[in-house]
Enzyme design. Sequence first.
Site, PDB file in Angstrom:
ATOM      1  N   SER A  43      45.435  46.655  34.657  1.00  0.00           N
ATOM      2  CA  SER A  43      44.429  46.540  35.630  1.00  0.00           C
ATOM      3  C   SER A  43      43.940  47.979  35.832  1.00  0.00           C
ATOM      4  O   SER A  43      43.516  48.539  34.917  1.00  0.00           O
ATOM      5  CB  SER A  43      44.852  45.769  36.825  1.00  0.00           C
ATOM      6  OG  SER A  43      43.729  45.580  37.528  1.00  0.00           O
ATOM      7  N   ASP A  76      42.340  34.639  33.829  1.00  0.00           N
ATOM      8  CA  ASP A  76      42.049  35.756  34.607  1.00  0.00           C
ATOM      9  C   ASP A  76      40.629  35.672  35.289  1.00  0.00           C
ATOM     10  O   ASP A  76      39.592  35.812  34.806  1.00  0.00           O
ATOM     11  CB  ASP A  76      42.161  37.151  33.747  1.00  0.00           C
ATOM     12  CG  ASP A  76      42.506  38.244  34.509  1.00  0.00           C
ATOM     13  OD1 ASP A  76      42.113  38.248  35.634  1.00  0.00           O
ATOM     14  OD2 ASP A  76      43.143  39.298  34.188  1.00  0.00           O
ATOM     15  N   HIS A 107      45.627  37.171  36.024  1.00  0.00           N
ATOM     16  CA  HIS A 107      45.918  38.464  36.093  1.00  0.00           C
ATOM     17  C   HIS A 107      47.220  39.201  36.551  1.00  0.00           C
ATOM     18  O   HIS A 107      47.595  40.016  35.791  1.00  0.00           O
ATOM     19  CB  HIS A 107      44.763  39.145  37.415  1.00  0.00           C
ATOM     20  CG  HIS A 107      44.336  40.543  37.172  1.00  0.00           C
ATOM     21  ND1 HIS A 107      43.850  41.143  36.462  1.00  0.00           N
ATOM     22  CD2 HIS A 107      44.684  41.556  38.377  1.00  0.00           C
ATOM     23  CE1 HIS A 107      43.409  42.382  36.447  1.00  0.00           C
ATOM     24  NE2 HIS A 107      44.117  42.611  37.821  1.00  0.00           N
TER      25      HIS A 107
END
Length: 401
Positions: free
Chosen positions: A170, A344, A375
């Site tokens: 991320s 996600d 995620h």
Amino acid sequence: MASSKSWILLVAVCVSLSVADIIFNADDAHLTTPAIVDKYGYTSEIHNVETEDGYIIELHRIHASPTYGPADSNKLPILLMHGLMGSSADWILIGPEEALPYLLSDRGYDVWLGNARGNRYSRNHTRLSLDGREFWDFSFHEIGLYDLPTMVDHVLARTGHTQLHYIGHSQGTTVFFVLNALRPEYNGKFRLMQALAPAVFLTNLQNPFLRFLAQHETTALKFVGSMGIFEIKPFPEEMDRLARALCPDFYSRALCLDAMHMMTGDKYHHMSYHGFPMLLRHMPAGCSLKQVAHFGQEVTSGHFRPYDFGAKENRRRYGGSEAPPDYDLAKVSVPVAIFYGLADQLTHPIDVRQLADRLPNLVALNQLPNATFNHMDFLLAGDAKDALYDTIIANVERASE
């Protein structure tokens, strides 16, 4: 007063937390990353480094494995970088035999876990007070421009290598692309970058709650700033006790689950009894509210670019332009392997593919086979080793040949 208010703001910025089959001992919830690593027989080190703009960043090193012994000095070191509101602990929450840093250490790699400015391990500065506005005046831009190169240079200096492997999740991918777009000379210091759920283009963010907040980030930031709140603090111990009191049996408390579903849109079919206290202790690890606002701008603008201060200030900062200039991804020449999940809600497959199309040296674009992979499953899924980590390790070994 500011402390309790800033924690309440966590609701406005939580990332999705989907957890499967966590098998960690609940006692680990109150240990630091190095203490957890040591507990399971690995050898850890703590390294503090100073950035160009005076922040003190803490790195955690796993230098030896109980099965392999000391890391092989001939192998390139590996640096792992966490996401928004995360820390080095994110990578080890699912424990020995499952978590990626342990798996790499068991194969003889020298593993380094980064911590961005503002999280629970990197809350110091050479001259700025932690309680002042100036300390928190940063976004992911400064983490990429200052924190990451400082960590990279320290790892290379300590290990004697000229290159390392990089794995980011991320925001850990965001800052990588910021660095190599702005300082192309750093491209040569990376052998391979593996991007897990890359947060670069965010136009198609699916979570309605977070999308609403992104659309109102400027107003929200001004409002909380007027109250002297500039950060999302690490989860405080008193809130940990409250959560455990309200949700002693996480499976049976539909109210607790529904509250998390409302914020993230994800389901937690495999949350273990010990998984909840582990997450409460280590997530969130803290960040600047400006970081959150910057990601909100990425959602609404459709661009990957520095912070937007408004037309007047932008003209002063960005050479007369009323909008920030895009980061030039064409300058990122490092070989990049991308991994993404179909479920996600933060880094949507369409946005991931837009990133892939702009990278000059993309070596792999991997869609996770499980259609429900989301995620945080990149760090916390019970099947992460089989679905993801074995491939990541194979990529490291192949690139090192």
